[in-house]
Design a protein around this motif. Structure first.
Motif, mmCIF file in Angstrom:
data_model
loop_
_atom_site.group_PDB
_atom_site.id
_atom_site.type_symbol
_atom_site.label_atom_id
_atom_site.label_comp_id
_atom_site.label_asym_id
_atom_site.label_seq_id
_atom_site.Cartn_x
_atom_site.Cartn_y
_atom_site.Cartn_z
ATOM 1 N N GLN A 15 0.853 -1.190 0.000
ATOM 2 C CA GLN A 15 0.000 0.000 0.000
ATOM 3 C C GLN A 15 0.884 1.234 0.000
ATOM 4 O OE1 GLN A 15 -3.643 0.119 0.421
ATOM 5 N NE2 GLN A 15 -3.315 2.232 -0.190
ATOM 6 N N GLY A 16 0.823 2.013 -1.085
ATOM 7 C CA GLY A 16 1.526 3.286 -1.137
ATOM 8 C C GLY A 16 3.037 3.186 -1.150
ATOM 9 N N GLN A 17 3.595 1.987 -1.307
ATOM 10 C CA GLN A 17 5.052 1.856 -1.350
ATOM 11 C C GLN A 17 5.571 2.462 -2.644
ATOM 12 O OE1 GLN A 17 6.398 -2.143 -0.796
ATOM 13 N NE2 GLN A 17 8.548 -1.599 -0.960
ATOM 14 N N THR A 18 6.656 3.210 -2.554
ATOM 15 C CA THR A 18 7.160 3.932 -3.715
ATOM 16 C C THR A 18 8.647 4.212 -3.571
ATOM 17 O OG1 THR A 18 6.884 5.958 -5.024
ATOM 18 C CG2 THR A 18 6.504 6.150 -2.662
ATOM 19 N N ILE A 19 9.273 4.519 -4.698
ATOM 20 C CA ILE A 19 10.667 4.967 -4.669
ATOM 21 C C ILE A 19 10.743 6.467 -4.415
ATOM 22 C CG2 ILE A 19 11.477 3.126 -6.183
ATOM 23 C CD1 ILE A 19 11.548 5.247 -8.482
ATOM 24 N N TYR A 20 9.595 7.150 -4.436
ATOM 25 C CA TYR A 20 9.590 8.601 -4.259
ATOM 26 C C TYR A 20 9.950 8.995 -2.833
ATOM 27 C CZ TYR A 20 6.501 8.573 -8.414
ATOM 28 O OH TYR A 20 5.934 8.381 -9.648
ATOM 29 N N PRO A 21 10.742 10.053 -2.687
ATOM 30 C CA PRO A 21 10.945 10.638 -1.355
ATOM 31 C C PRO A 21 9.753 11.550 -1.033
ATOM 32 C CG PRO A 21 12.171 11.881 -2.975
ATOM 33 C CD PRO A 21 11.533 10.731 -3.720
ATOM 34 N N GLU A 22 9.638 11.939 0.219
ATOM 35 C CA GLU A 22 8.643 12.969 0.553
ATOM 36 C C GLU A 22 9.129 14.292 -0.023
ATOM 37 O OE1 GLU A 22 5.742 12.663 1.483
ATOM 38 O OE2 GLU A 22 5.688 10.743 2.487
ATOM 39 N N PRO A 23 8.248 15.157 -0.444
ATOM 40 C CA PRO A 23 6.803 15.159 -0.208
ATOM 41 C C PRO A 23 6.018 14.362 -1.241
ATOM 42 C CG PRO A 23 7.380 17.160 -1.353
ATOM 43 C CD PRO A 23 8.672 16.405 -1.124
ATOM 44 N N TYR A 24 6.684 13.688 -2.161
ATOM 45 C CA TYR A 24 6.007 12.998 -3.254
ATOM 46 C C TYR A 24 5.428 11.647 -2.849
ATOM 47 C CZ TYR A 24 8.755 16.549 -5.609
ATOM 48 O OH TYR A 24 9.316 17.739 -5.963
ATOM 49 N N ALA A 25 6.060 10.960 -1.911
ATOM 50 C CA ALA A 25 5.617 9.616 -1.520
ATOM 51 C C ALA A 25 4.170 9.610 -1.049
ATOM 52 C CB ALA A 25 6.533 9.051 -0.440
ATOM 53 N N SER A 26 3.759 10.624 -0.317
ATOM 54 C CA SER A 26 2.402 10.647 0.215
ATOM 55 C C SER A 26 1.346 10.765 -0.887
ATOM 56 C CB SER A 26 2.245 11.780 1.224
ATOM 57 O OG SER A 26 2.510 13.023 0.608
ATOM 58 N N LEU A 27 1.748 11.185 -2.085
ATOM 59 C CA LEU A 27 0.792 11.353 -3.180
ATOM 60 C C LEU A 27 0.278 10.015 -3.723
ATOM 61 C CD1 LEU A 27 2.547 14.267 -5.080
ATOM 62 C CD2 LEU A 27 0.578 14.401 -3.536
ATOM 63 N N VAL A 28 0.979 8.922 -3.453
ATOM 64 C CA VAL A 28 0.541 7.608 -3.942
ATOM 65 C C VAL A 28 0.069 6.695 -2.811
ATOM 66 C CG1 VAL A 28 1.926 7.709 -6.055
ATOM 67 C CG2 VAL A 28 2.898 6.696 -3.981
ATOM 68 N N GLN A 29 -0.300 7.269 -1.677
ATOM 69 C CA GLN A 29 -0.738 6.449 -0.540
ATOM 70 C C GLN A 29 -2.003 5.660 -0.826
ATOM 71 O OE1 GLN A 29 0.945 5.679 2.368
ATOM 72 N NE2 GLN A 29 2.495 6.581 1.057
ATOM 73 N N GLY A 30 -2.826 6.117 -1.767
ATOM 74 C CA GLY A 30 -4.056 5.413 -2.104
ATOM 75 C C GLY A 30 -3.883 4.353 -3.171
ATOM 76 N N ARG A 31 -2.643 3.983 -3.451
ATOM 77 C CA ARG A 31 -2.344 2.981 -4.475
ATOM 78 C C ARG A 31 -1.961 1.662 -3.802
ATOM 79 N NH1 ARG A 31 2.975 4.170 -7.634
ATOM 80 N NH2 ARG A 31 3.848 3.223 -5.760
ATOM 81 N N LEU A 32 -2.612 0.581 -4.205
ATOM 82 C CA LEU A 32 -2.305 -0.757 -3.709
ATOM 83 C C LEU A 32 -1.793 -1.572 -4.890
ATOM 84 C CD1 LEU A 32 -2.728 -2.686 -1.169
ATOM 85 C CD2 LEU A 32 -4.738 -3.485 -2.419
ATOM 86 N N LYS A 33 -0.585 -2.095 -4.761
ATOM 87 C CA LYS A 33 0.060 -2.756 -5.901
ATOM 88 C C LYS A 33 0.455 -4.183 -5.547
ATOM 89 C CE LYS A 33 2.626 -0.241 -8.498
ATOM 90 N NZ LYS A 33 3.620 0.448 -9.325
#
Length: 155
Positions: A15-33
């Motif tokens: 859920q919301g795991q990403t390579i993006y650092p903050e502040p960008y990481a929180s933008l994909v929190q609603g993504r389940l992969k």
């Protein structure tokens, strides 16, 4: 390696795991992969079963230098942002993003219903990802993503 077919939804999800650092990481929190390709040990391309909650986005607006991408919508009505265009997609719709075009893309879910789609991408070495609206760039080097500001400084 798993020798029997299994339900894609039984594969562990992030859920919301990403390579993006903050502040960008929180933008994909609603993504389940669910990384289906990784589960089966695929090396040449990835296949993900991805769910977007209402209001969620797939990624930042981006384009790849080397990696081709493909999406197939299974459920819901996401908006495909493609350069300066917005296209509403529905179940059964698909779209391909050839590498090197410079046309940025992302999926967003503006609806009140969840979205589910398959995303498929190759694993081309030395891929560069450009994020035209954000101070971010990504480089795939020796199988690892290196994330920097556009001026080259590490996050």
């Amino acid at each position: 390696m798993n020798q029997s077919p299994i339900s894609a939804t039984s594969i562990p999800a992030t859920q919301g795991q990403t390579i993006y650092p903050e502040p960008y990481a929180s933008l994909v929190q609603g993504r389940l992969k669910r990384k289906l390709g990784d589960f089966f040990g695929l090396k040449n391309f990835g296949v993900n079963l991805t769910d977007l909650a209402p209001g969620a986005q797939s990624a930042l607006l981006h384009h790849h230098s080397q990696q081709d991408e493909f999406i197939f919508i299974l459920a819901g009505t996401p908006t495909l942002i493609l350069g300066d265009r917005e296209l509403t997609l529905g179940p059964g719709d698909c779209y391909g993003f050839p590498a090197g075009t410079g046309i940025a893309h992302q999926l967003v879910n503006p609806s009140a219903e969840p979205v589910r789609y398959l995303e498929i991408g190759d694993r081309s070495p030395n891929d560069q990802v450009n994020y035209p609206n954000d101070d971010l760039q990504a480089s795939l080097t020796d199988g690892q993503w290196i994330i920097t500001h556009k001026d080259g400084q590490l996050y």
